[in-house]
Design a protein around this motif. Structure first.
Motif, PDB file in Angstrom:
ATOM      1  N   HIS A 160       0.805  -1.211   0.000  1.00  0.00           N
ATOM      2  CA  HIS A 160       0.000   0.000   0.000  1.00  0.00           C
ATOM      3  C   HIS A 160       0.843   1.268   0.000  1.00  0.00           C
ATOM      4  O   HIS A 160       0.338   2.353  -0.159  1.00  0.00           O
ATOM      5  CB  HIS A 160      -0.979  -0.010   1.177  1.00  0.00           C
ATOM      6  CG  HIS A 160      -0.312  -0.031   2.506  1.00  0.00           C
ATOM      7  ND1 HIS A 160       0.427  -1.110   2.937  1.00  0.00           N
ATOM      8  CD2 HIS A 160      -0.270   0.875   3.505  1.00  0.00           C
ATOM      9  CE1 HIS A 160       0.898  -0.879   4.135  1.00  0.00           C
ATOM     10  NE2 HIS A 160       0.490   0.327   4.503  1.00  0.00           N
ATOM     11  N   ARG A 164       5.425  -3.444   8.058  1.00  0.00           N
ATOM     12  CA  ARG A 164       4.092  -2.895   8.282  1.00  0.00           C
ATOM     13  C   ARG A 164       3.025  -3.528   7.408  1.00  0.00           C
ATOM     14  O   ARG A 164       3.120  -3.549   6.201  1.00  0.00           O
ATOM     15  CB  ARG A 164       4.131  -1.378   8.048  1.00  0.00           C
ATOM     16  CG  ARG A 164       4.667  -0.633   9.257  1.00  0.00           C
ATOM     17  CD  ARG A 164       3.882  -1.012  10.485  1.00  0.00           C
ATOM     18  NE  ARG A 164       4.525  -0.545  11.684  1.00  0.00           N
ATOM     19  CZ  ARG A 164       4.084   0.521  12.367  1.00  0.00           C
ATOM     20  NH1 ARG A 164       3.031   1.159  11.962  1.00  0.00           N
ATOM     21  NH2 ARG A 164       4.713   0.880  13.444  1.00  0.00           N
ATOM     22  N   ALA A 206      -2.537  -0.658   7.045  1.00  0.00           N
ATOM     23  CA  ALA A 206      -3.400  -0.197   8.118  1.00  0.00           C
ATOM     24  C   ALA A 206      -4.787   0.102   7.584  1.00  0.00           C
ATOM     25  O   ALA A 206      -5.779  -0.105   8.272  1.00  0.00           O
ATOM     26  CB  ALA A 206      -2.821   1.057   8.736  1.00  0.00           C
ATOM     27  N   GLN A 207      -4.822   0.563   6.382  1.00  0.00           N
ATOM     28  CA  GLN A 207      -6.111   0.881   5.774  1.00  0.00           C
ATOM     29  C   GLN A 207      -6.109   0.340   4.359  1.00  0.00           C
ATOM     30  O   GLN A 207      -5.105  -0.134   3.867  1.00  0.00           O
ATOM     31  CB  GLN A 207      -6.294   2.387   5.724  1.00  0.00           C
ATOM     32  CG  GLN A 207      -6.712   2.971   7.043  1.00  0.00           C
ATOM     33  CD  GLN A 207      -6.683   4.473   6.956  1.00  0.00           C
ATOM     34  OE1 GLN A 207      -5.648   5.052   6.652  1.00  0.00           O
ATOM     35  NE2 GLN A 207      -7.807   5.105   7.208  1.00  0.00           N
ATOM     36  N   TYR A 208      -7.199   0.422   3.754  1.00  0.00           N
ATOM     37  CA  TYR A 208      -7.323   0.045   2.347  1.00  0.00           C
ATOM     38  C   TYR A 208      -6.839  -1.362   2.113  1.00  0.00           C
ATOM     39  O   TYR A 208      -6.385  -1.724   1.050  1.00  0.00           O
ATOM     40  CB  TYR A 208      -6.508   0.980   1.442  1.00  0.00           C
ATOM     41  CG  TYR A 208      -6.664   2.436   1.758  1.00  0.00           C
ATOM     42  CD1 TYR A 208      -5.607   3.159   2.261  1.00  0.00           C
ATOM     43  CD2 TYR A 208      -7.892   3.079   1.576  1.00  0.00           C
ATOM     44  CE1 TYR A 208      -5.740   4.502   2.565  1.00  0.00           C
ATOM     45  CE2 TYR A 208      -8.033   4.409   1.884  1.00  0.00           C
ATOM     46  CZ  TYR A 208      -6.963   5.132   2.384  1.00  0.00           C
ATOM     47  OH  TYR A 208      -7.084   6.432   2.683  1.00  0.00           O
TER      48      TYR A 208
END
Lengths: 114, 877
Positions: free
Chosen positions: B25, B69, B72-74
């Motif tokens: 992302h 990581r 966190a979103q999408y």
């Protein structure tokens, strides 16, 4: 008292984003930081900080339109959130208070004669 | 300088590597920005240098933040990402909370099923762990023998007195210990002025090692001295409280003085020795009964128990084969016709496999373990069926949900997971509830089952198996809705062309039939078990049990003054008659073989039960004469007279039994009377030949018929006073014969109560399920009912329309259950010689009862649906 915690570099990045008059994205932010601080900073450090600030909720981002110079890739524009704003203000307030608390004589440059 | 490229581009391979390193992302804008920077650099310092700088910039991205990581979103939704799992359970909880009635039925139904399964599991665990507490569990065995009496092979654990020494002498290599023991009987135990009746055993000293007693004080060698006693913790407490009982003196049966040499931890309740409150040295019994040593033929009476512990390398079967003929080699010719065959019964077989028929092991309590295990499995199955039924019944309601979810992008796996997590949640709630239920029921259950079962909180086996079962239950119960509902095609569902159709209801119907087949079978079983118990209880016993008391006298005092006691009690009006005997009216403790009569086959092995009684015994217990007369004081010759029962006459084949001459151990006797058969042994067994003779020395049992004209309490008071006067050394302890008789049914009554308990729960669970299904069907057909009512259908019409289906299903279940249960119960009843029949009315009654219960369950919903105002149901869309 609830406080916002920001690292020094994070604070600078956040300030830069806040200060940007145009839409800010990775490269512009990177450039401004270098300009303001006079340091050489890697792009990855800027990216990491931006994303982290976004996770903490100080920034939001949205993808912009594609540009040819980036090989058709989109830019991610960052804007400061109201939470971010408040965070900055709190930091400033704190600093100001601390500055005011410093007794005047301590701020005098110490003269020493050898 | 060469013409710069219009758009110099950084090396592709670096981008590729970045794609590997950086979380997806971030990738697009990171590479985008990098490219832009590259262009700036290229402008500033040339293409070549920019490439290097680009590489350096890229390398700096190799750091945990970018590598590790997770988005966190999408992020794309993975099936088992923590977020999704949270989501599954959140949605499930909301669904459960939204359909309260449905959740209630599901959870309570399942919880009941699981509680039953858990109780049965605990019960089975308890049964299987019987005696396992003993360290030498695998190597302890009891000596038993098969003998042929009256043409039938009987099996008994009582053996003759010299068997132990004989074993030790000739077969010692196989046995580490040979331990002779008496039966565990109540004795009067006195310390100071504390006098109680406690159960104890005369046993050889090695028993303490064999049973690996846990000593609280003293040592395991405490029985070496013939005048010693070892107490169990509870008995020691009863006499000495917290004081140290060691070296204290106790008196047994008012005659034997013994010294306490040890206190052992109570033997486990869950073991064959649980009654043993104290141990006395075997030697003491021999000292107290000198005749044991001077018996004419010590091999004749079978009255003692023998346990052995095998040596480490000895094998039960091999040792058993070795000692098979031990008696044949020793006993005299005359006894050989009983064909005694001695064998070892391993401790692991004592509790569950201890029934013999015709000299062959045929099982025992293990049948109950199987029976209850099956019932438990079935009850759990019923609960699972409920869950499946309700879920499929709701399928149409949830079809829309499934359609929409699929349309907005749910994959099937997600829906399956969703339904499974719903069933897991329900099962989890039910599991917790069932543990609470079990904890609540356990005290009552223990009382009914005569157990001391506790929850095995600390046992990993318990947790593993119950959680394992719960998971299986969740998977079994959730599989049908999960697989069936998730297969819906969204287009059809959302267009409204979807109909569950006729076939959707078929599995549901099958499940209802299965449920009711199980329930009906259980009900019929319960009724037959109770009928059999009742049948045996009502069996004519040949004497009257009302107001009949049995006292066991342990001192000779009462016998010495018997005439005076009788006189005094009779004049006081407390009793109507009193007599002595050797066995209580409910038992027959002695049998004899030394019987000869005219026309007897000399090779025939006979075994007659007999009892030595005093003159008024017949009047006391109230036996009934078919021919002849009772013993009488007027005939001095009655000392060689016999009263026999019907069966004995039949067995001997006597045409005119009265005055028929007999010999008993070569002494001439004659029959003076024939009485109706008395039930003195198992109420289920056929009556054995039995006779009575007069005894000079009375017996250990005093029988008293209390005067029905006055109250039991006051006559007991009077009897107590008289007994206290003549026998001040004994506590006044008595038993009512009808209570003793009722005890003969303990096992059957217990099994009956347990099966009732389980069948009631099974029926309840089934009805709960039926209730749920009926309510959903009524809801499904709301509109149809509305239209029908508008067109003039009555409440009765609607009710019968909704109930008809269920009635048919239950009828079908009955048709399957009836022959099945007949088959099983007939097999069960064959076990009993004296048995009831399985009459047609049991089936009629059960069928009718089930039908009524079904109708009552369904009617509630049906009538509710029928009463509904059609305006409401038709206006809804």
């Amino acid at each position: 008292m609830k406080r916002t915690f920001l690292g020094e570099f994070e604070e600078i990045v956040l300030l830069v984003v806040a200060a940007c008059t145009e839409q800010a994205y990775g490269v512009t932010i990177w450039e401004s930081i270098q300009q303001y601080t006079g340091r050489t900073i890697s792009l990855s450090a800027v990216h990491a900080t931006l994303y982290r600030l976004e996770e903490k909720g100080f920034l939001t981002s949205e993808m912009g339109g594609a540009t040819a110079e980036r090989g058709g890739r989109r830019k991610r524009y960052f804007t400061i959130t109201s939470y971010g704003n408040r965070g900055l203000q709190e930091i400033q307030q704190l600093r100001q208070q601390l500055w005011q608390n410093i007794p005047a004589e301590k701020m005098q440059p110490k003269l020493s004669f050898s | 300088m060469e013409e710069p490229k219009k758009n110099p581009s950084p090396p592709k391979w670096i981008d590729y590597l970045l794609g590997v390193v950086i979380a997806p992302h971030f990738l697009e804008d990171v590479i985008g920005d990098l490219h832009e920077v590259f262009l700036i650099l290229a402008k500033k310092s040339g293409h070549q240098k920019a490439k290097w700088l680009y590489l350096f910039a890229a390398v700096k991205y190799i750091r945990p933040y970018f590598i590790k990581r997770k988005p966190a979103q999408y992020s794309p939704t993975y099936l088992f990402s923590p977020e999704m799992i949270k989501n599954y359970f959140k949605i499930s909880l909301r669904t459960l909370a939204k359909n309260k009635a449905y959740s209630f039925i599901n959870i309570t139904g399942l919880a009941m099923g699981m509680a039953v399964a858990m109780l049965i599991g605990l019960w089975i665990y308890d049964e299987l762990s019987f005696d396992r507490n003993f360290q030498n569990y695998g190597r302890i065995a009891q000596i038993m023998q098969h003998q042929t009496f009256n043409g039938q092979i009987g099996t008994q654990n009582s053996v003759p007195f010299p068997l132990g020494p004989e074993l030790r002498r000739n077969y010692g290599a196989d046995f580490k210990y040979v331990v002779m023991s008496s039966w565990t009987n109540p004795h009067i135990v006195t310390v100071g002025d504390k006098k109680l009746s406690k159960k104890g055993t005369f046993i050889e000293p090695e028993a303490t090692e064999m049973l690996s007693l846990k000593m609280l004080s003293g040592t395991r060698s405490g029985l070496k001295d013939p005048y010693s006693i070892m107490l169990s913790e509870s008995v020691a407490k009863a006499y000495f409280g917290d004081a140290d009982p060691l070296e204290k003196t106790m008196k047994i049966d008012n005659s034997l003085s013994v010294k306490v040499t040890g206190v052992y931890e109570d033997l486990p309740f869950n073991s064959s020795f649980r009654d043993m409150g104290f141990m006395l040295p075997w030697q003491l019994m021999i000292v107290a009964n000198p005749w044991l040593k001077t018996m004419e033929d010590p091999w004749r009476p079978n009255a003692y128990l023998t346990y052995v512990q095998l040596n480490k390398h000895a094998d039960v079967d091999k040792a058993s084969a070795k000692i098979k003929d031990i008696k044949v080699k020793t006993i005299n010719k005359e006894q050989l016709k009983y064909k005694p065959e001695v064998f070892l019964n391993a401790m692991s077989d004592w509790h569950l496999y201890s029934e013999f028929k015709g000299g062959v092991r045929i099982g025992g309590r293990i049948e109950f373990v199987w029976l209850f295990g099956t019932i438990g499995a079935f009850v759990l199955l019923l609960a699972c069926i409920n869950f499946m039924n309700l879920s499929t019944a709701r399928s149409e309601k949830r079809a829309k949900e499934v359609g929409i979810r699929k349309a907005v992008g749910s994959v099937r796996a997600q829906l399956i997971t969703q339904f499974f997590s719903e069933s897991f949640l329900v099962v989890a709630f039910a599991f917790v509830l069932s543990i609470l239920l079990v904890q609540l029921i356990l005290p009552f259950f223990n009382e009914v089952a005569d157990k001391k079962i506790t929850m095995l909180w600390t046992s990993p086996v318990f947790w593993l198996s119950s959680i394992g079962f719960s998971v299986i239950t969740a998977i079994v119960a959730g599989s049908y809705p999960a697989l069936y509902l998730s297969a819906f095609q969204p287009v059809k569902v959302l267009k409204g062309t979807f109909r569950a159709g006729r076939f959707a209801a078929i599995p549901r119907k099958v499940l209802v039939v299965v449920q009711f087949t199980v329930s009906i079978t259980l009900i019929i079983g319960t009724v037959v078990v109770f009928k059999q118990i009742q049948f045996a209880k009502n069996r004519p016993v040949g004497y009257s049990r009302d107001g009949l008391l049995t006292l066991y006298r342990s001192t000779p005092d009462i016998h010495k003054h018997f005439d005076a006691v009788r006189e005094e009690l009779k004049t006081s009006g407390a009793i109507s008659e009193i007599a002595e005997s050797n066995s209580p009216a409910t038992e027959s403790w002695s049998s004899t073989s030394g019987f000869e009569w005219q026309g007897k086959d000399p090779t025939q092995s006979v075994d007659f039960n007999f009892d030595e009684v005093s003159h008024d015994y017949g009047k006391t217990i109230g036996w009934q004469f078919l021919q002849g007369r009772d013993f009488s004081r007027e005939f001095a010759t009655d000392s060689v007279a016999l009263v026999v029962n019907e069966t004995a006459v039949k067995f001997m084949g006597l045409q005119n039994p009265v005055d028929a001459p007999l010999t008993w151990f070569k002494k001439p006797y004659k029959i003076i009377g024939v009485i109706k058969d008395l039930v003195v042994q198992s109420p289920y067994a056929p009556v054995s030949p039995l006779f009575f003779c007069l005894a000079a020395d009375g017996g250990g049992v005093v029988n008293i018929r209390i005067n029905p004209a006055i109250s039991t309490a006051s006559s007991l008071e009077k009897i107590k006073k008289v007994f206290g006067k003549y026998d001040p050394g004994s506590p006044f302890e008595y038993e009512f014969v009808d209570q003793v008789y009722a005890r003969k049914f303990f096992d059957e009554v217990r099994i009956g109560k347990l099966t009732t308990f389980f069948s009631v729960l099974a029926v309840l669970i089934s009805c709960l399920g039926l209730f749920g299904v009926a309510s959903f069907i009524a809801e499904q057909r709301t509109k149809e009912i509305g239209v029908r009512k508008v067109l003039g259908a009555t409440i009765l019409n609607v009710w019968s329309m909704l109930s008809k289906d269920f009635v048919l299903l239950v009828c079908l279940a009955f048709l399957i259950a009836a022959p099945c249960s007949y088959y099983f119960l007939d097999g069960w009843l064959q076990k009993y010689e004296y048995r009831t029949d399985i009459s047609w009315w049991i089936f009629a009654l059960t069928g009718l009862g089930t039908m009524l219960i079904t109708l009552a369950t369904v009617s509630f919903q049906a009538i509710k649906a029928a009463m509904m105002n059609p305006i409401k149901s038709l206006r809804s869309e």
